[in-house]
Write an enzyme that holds these catalytic residues in place. Structure first.
Site, PDB file in Angstrom:
ATOM      1  N   LYS A 204       0.831  -1.216   0.000  1.00  0.00           N
ATOM      2  CA  LYS A 204       0.000   0.000   0.000  1.00  0.00           C
ATOM      3  C   LYS A 204       0.859   1.257   0.000  1.00  0.00           C
ATOM      4  CE  LYS A 204      -4.347  -1.994   1.256  1.00  0.00           C
ATOM      5  NZ  LYS A 204      -5.373  -2.313   2.238  1.00  0.00           N
ATOM      6  N   ARG A 244      -3.143 -10.302   4.424  1.00  0.00           N
ATOM      7  CA  ARG A 244      -3.586 -10.348   3.014  1.00  0.00           C
ATOM      8  C   ARG A 244      -2.463  -9.756   2.177  1.00  0.00           C
ATOM      9  NH1 ARG A 244      -5.894  -6.902  -0.521  1.00  0.00           N
ATOM     10  NH2 ARG A 244      -7.454  -7.734  -1.957  1.00  0.00           N
TER      11      ARG A 244
HETATM   12  N1  PMM Z   1      -7.365  -3.971   0.729  1.00  0.00           N
HETATM   13  C1  PMM Z   1      -7.712  -3.946  -0.574  1.00  0.00           C
HETATM   14  C2  PMM Z   1      -8.743  -4.770  -1.062  1.00  0.00           C
HETATM   15  N2  PMM Z   1      -9.394  -5.613  -0.238  1.00  0.00           N
HETATM   16  N3  PMM Z   1      -9.720  -6.517   1.887  1.00  0.00           N
HETATM   17  C3  PMM Z   1      -9.412  -6.559   3.205  1.00  0.00           C
HETATM   18  N4  PMM Z   1     -10.071  -7.404   4.015  1.00  0.00           N
HETATM   19  N5  PMM Z   1      -8.431  -5.788   3.731  1.00  0.00           N
HETATM   20  C4  PMM Z   1      -7.714  -4.904   2.963  1.00  0.00           C
HETATM   21  O1  PMM Z   1      -6.850  -4.200   3.521  1.00  0.00           O
HETATM   22  C5  PMM Z   1      -8.032  -4.824   1.581  1.00  0.00           C
HETATM   23  C6  PMM Z   1      -9.062  -5.661   1.076  1.00  0.00           C
HETATM   24  C7  PMM Z   1      -7.009  -3.026  -1.509  1.00  0.00           C
HETATM   25  O2  PMM Z   1      -5.839  -3.586  -1.959  1.00  0.00           O
HETATM   26  P1  PMM Z   1      -5.645  -4.463  -3.335  1.00  0.00           P
HETATM   27  O3  PMM Z   1      -5.755  -3.537  -4.503  1.00  0.00           O
HETATM   28  O4  PMM Z   1      -4.304  -5.034  -3.160  1.00  0.00           O
HETATM   29  O5  PMM Z   1      -6.681  -5.529  -3.433  1.00  0.00           O
END
Ligand code: PMM
Length: 286
Positions: A204, A244
């Site tokens: 991020k 994640r």
């Molecule tokens: N961040 C993203 C998308 N989905 N879900 C959860 N549970 N927690 C997060 O911090 C989260 C998420 C955004 O990041 P990406 O583009 O890498 O999917």
């Protein structure tokens, strides 16, 4: 949890897995690298992103979910739409990862309750287009904790079982870099809600800011992996249930080192000990 975005525009992997074979191949690789769940998302949630319609989101995720579950890969669906979640569960998804914590779609609680599946309730204040303006807190940790407690209560009131719920601070969602660091430093106060906690820092932009060049240029997403791995180890050592991440191998390798060292736990930060008013309502439900 390995990240698999089948979107043209996610900040780190957008556009790479739009093709079905490429997406399924990557999902299998994430599982082989040690992911317990592969999280499939069809709508970008990066700050400022425009929404897509439910039919487009479903068309993107459902074939990938079908193929991966047929290949024995455990899958979560990253959606805040009840309709998409319902179809994803029917296609084989085992978990609903809802970045809105049930706020975006009033029907989500019913879908999750009827499916008896785990539900990740992420801290969220509004859709991507508007979330930058929503990053105002008195005390970010106390406020996120209180807002997550409200989401938990709403889920329980809707009939979802307590042992199905997982919370997530939602790093980068209506949060500045300083907010993300404060939440990372004070995870025990969120763990104190008594629910398993998922931590999503991978690549991020606050990590890009931390590692910025002398002229202020952010570190590119693909070069934030060592910092991501550090966040994974610190979060798990603080008691997180899951992380994640995009590069599963890097995190599982680091966690293997942590485990071989005796899985040392981080000390409880001083603000946590100072808390004088226990919140019995949300104490240990796990
Ligand atoms: N961040 C993203 C998308 N989905 N879900 C959860 N549970 N927690 C997060 O911090 C989260 C998420 C955004 O990041 P990406 O583009 O890498 O999917």
């Amino acid at each position: 949890m390995g990240v698999l975005n089948v979107t043209p525009d996610s900040f780190s992997d957008g556009g790479r897995y739009a093709d079905l074979d490429a997406a399924v191949g990557h999902g299998v690789r994430l599982r082989d690298a040690g992911a317990d769940l592969v999280d499939i998302g069809g709508e970008s949630t990066r700050p400022g992103a425009e929404r897509i319609d439910a039919a487009t989101e479903a068309e993107r995720v459902l074939p990938v979910i079908r193929e991966l579950t047929a290949a024995g890969v455990p899958v979560s669906v990253d959606t805040s739409r009840a309709r998409v979640a319902e179809a994803a569960l029917a296609a084989g998804a085992a978990v609903v990862n809802d970045v809105s914590g049930g706020l975006a779609d009033p029907d989500m609680a019913r879908v999750v309750r009827d499916a008896h599946c785990p539900w990740v309730l992420m801290h969220w204040r509004g859709h991507s287009r508007a979330m930058r303006e929503l990053a105002t807190y008195t005390d970010v940790v106390a406020d996120v904790r209180a807002e997550l407690a409200q989401r938990i209560d709403a889920a329980l009131t809707a009939g979802v079982a307590a042992d199905r719920l997982i919370v997530d601070p939602g790093l980068g969602f209506a949060k500045t870099a300083a907010h993300n660091w404060e939440l990372s430093a004070r995870l025990p106060e969120l763990l104190d809600l008594g629910y398993p906690l998922l931590f999503g820092a991978s690549r991020k932009s606050y990590l890009g800011g931390l590692l910025a060049a002398a002229d202020g240029t952010q570190r590119p997403t693909a070069q934030r992996e060592a910092a991501t791995v550090a966040t994974s180890v610190l979060a798990v050592a603080a008691g997180a249930w899951g992380v994640r991440v995009h590069d599963v191998r890097a995190t599982t390798d680091a966690l293997a080192v942590w485990a071989a060292t005796g899985s040392p736990r981080l000390a409880v930060p001083p603000h946590h000990e100072k808390r004088t008013q226990p919140d019995h309502e949300h104490e240990v439900r796990r």
